[in-house]
Design an enzyme around this catalytic site. Structure first.
Site, PDB file in Angstrom:
ATOM      1  N   HIS A  96       3.153   8.381  -4.824  1.00 31.47           N
ATOM      2  CA  HIS A  96       2.575   7.090  -4.434  1.00 31.47           C
ATOM      3  C   HIS A  96       2.462   7.033  -2.906  1.00 31.47           C
ATOM      4  CE1 HIS A  96       2.147   2.804  -3.686  1.00 31.47           C
ATOM      5  NE2 HIS A  96       1.657   2.731  -4.914  1.00 31.47           N
ATOM      6  N   GLU A 168      -5.548   5.794  -6.073  1.00 35.89           N
ATOM      7  CA  GLU A 168      -5.100   4.553  -5.452  1.00 35.89           C
ATOM      8  C   GLU A 168      -5.450   4.595  -3.961  1.00 35.89           C
ATOM      9  OE1 GLU A 168      -1.995   2.641  -8.039  1.00 35.89           O
ATOM     10  OE2 GLU A 168      -0.909   3.825  -6.584  1.00 35.89           O
TER      11      GLU A 168
HETATM   12  P1  PGA Z   1      -1.115  -3.548  -6.169  1.00 39.17           P
HETATM   13  O1  PGA Z   1      -0.280  -2.187  -6.179  1.00 39.17           O
HETATM   14  O2  PGA Z   1      -1.744  -3.685  -7.530  1.00 39.17           O
HETATM   15  O3  PGA Z   1      -0.103  -4.606  -5.907  1.00 39.17           O
HETATM   16  O4  PGA Z   1      -2.158  -3.433  -5.100  1.00 39.17           O
HETATM   17  C1  PGA Z   1      -0.855  -1.043  -6.725  1.00 39.17           C
HETATM   18  C2  PGA Z   1       0.028   0.148  -6.522  1.00 39.17           C
HETATM   19  O5  PGA Z   1       0.670   0.291  -5.489  1.00 39.17           O
HETATM   20  O6  PGA Z   1       0.092   1.005  -7.420  1.00 39.17           O
END
Ligand code: PGA
Length: 262
Positions: A96, A168
């Site tokens: 992440h 992401e």
């Molecule tokens: P968020 O987080 O939906 O709060 O933007 C997504 C993530 O970090 O996977």
């Protein structure tokens, strides 16, 4: 029809009591799920067993937010893949952007963790994303495909079918994130799909679930999921309350039904 994935990482949030309440409230929404929907929750380590046990009769997998890159040894503070399995995890979130930014995660450590997870029978959920600068320079696709290639170095064609990948965009995540447009999200995942086709083949590339994450909310969830290369949604804030997750389950189910009749 391909399975649709919907899950949430709680990041470093919630107390024991809040976890109990969440599970109790979400459980009814997880019974009678469409056979085409697979849900998952990724709580902080101390609550993984609690979530896994509370939701064991539902189609909701439990995962961990990280694992160590070695299988055991003098690595103070780390949790190994075997330990993750012991506490009931079936998924491991790896790479992440918050881990990359704050805790020194690199493409190389992501790769080590992916291999260890696969060898232990855990499904890695590999997160990749472009930064705002990379987006501005027009190198988003190159950046995310590069991350995917390194993450999958040494992963066989058979093993990769157990991998999930989430695109992401770093600029789309969290409170200050700007949600990606459906076109941007689709572009990122199409680039990953084509990278997987080059690395393996198109059948294998199609079999790897590709998720979008970054400011997913109840207004953009359906549009995102209708894109050809988006097989699921990985959600933060919107799913941190059971009501939000329940609403997303409902919206995703509507898209599944819509596609079944298309
Ligand atoms: P968020 O987080 O939906 O709060 O933007 C997504 C993530 O970090 O996977």
């Amino acid at each position: 029809m391909k399975k649709v994935w919907l899950g949430s990482s709680w990041k470093m949030n919630k107390t024991n009591e809040e976890v109990g309440r969440y599970c109790q409230l979400i459980k009814p929404h997880l019974s009678n799920l469409s056979a085409d929907l697979q849900t998952f929750l990724i709580p902080p380590f101390p609550y993984v067993k609690q979530v896994e046990t509370a939701l064991s009769e539902t189609r909701c997998l439990a995962g961990v937010q990280n694992v160590g890159w070695a299988s055991s040894g003098p690595y103070t503070g780390e949790v190994s893949v075997d330990m993750a399995k012991d506490i009931g995890a079936s998924l491991v979130e790896i790479g992440h952007s918050e881990r990359r930014e704050w805790f020194g995660e690199t493409d190389a450590t992501v790769n080590k963790k992916v291999i260890l997870s696969l060898n232990t029978g855990l499904r890695p959920l590999i997160c990749v994303g472009d930064t705002a600068d990379e987006k501005c320079w027009g190198v988003s696709a190159e950046s995310i495909v590069r991350q995917v290639k390194i993450a999958l170095h040494g992963v066989s064609a058979e093993q990769v079918t157990k991998v999930l990948i989430a695109y992401e965009p770093v600029w789309a995540i969290g409170e200050h994130g700007i949600p990606a447009s459906t076109e941007e999200a689709e572009m990122g995942l199409a680039a990953i799909r084509s990278g997987l086709t080059t690395l393996y083949d198109s059948e294998i590339a199609q079999s790897v679930p590709l998720l979008y994450g970054g400011s997913v909310n109840i207004h953009n969830a359906k549009m995102l999921l209708r894109q050809p290369n988006i097989d699921g949604l990985f959600v933060g804030r919107t799913a941190w309350q059971p009501e939000g997750f329940a609403r997303l389950i409902q919206l995703v189910t509507e898209v599944i039904e819509e596609q079944a009749y298309a």
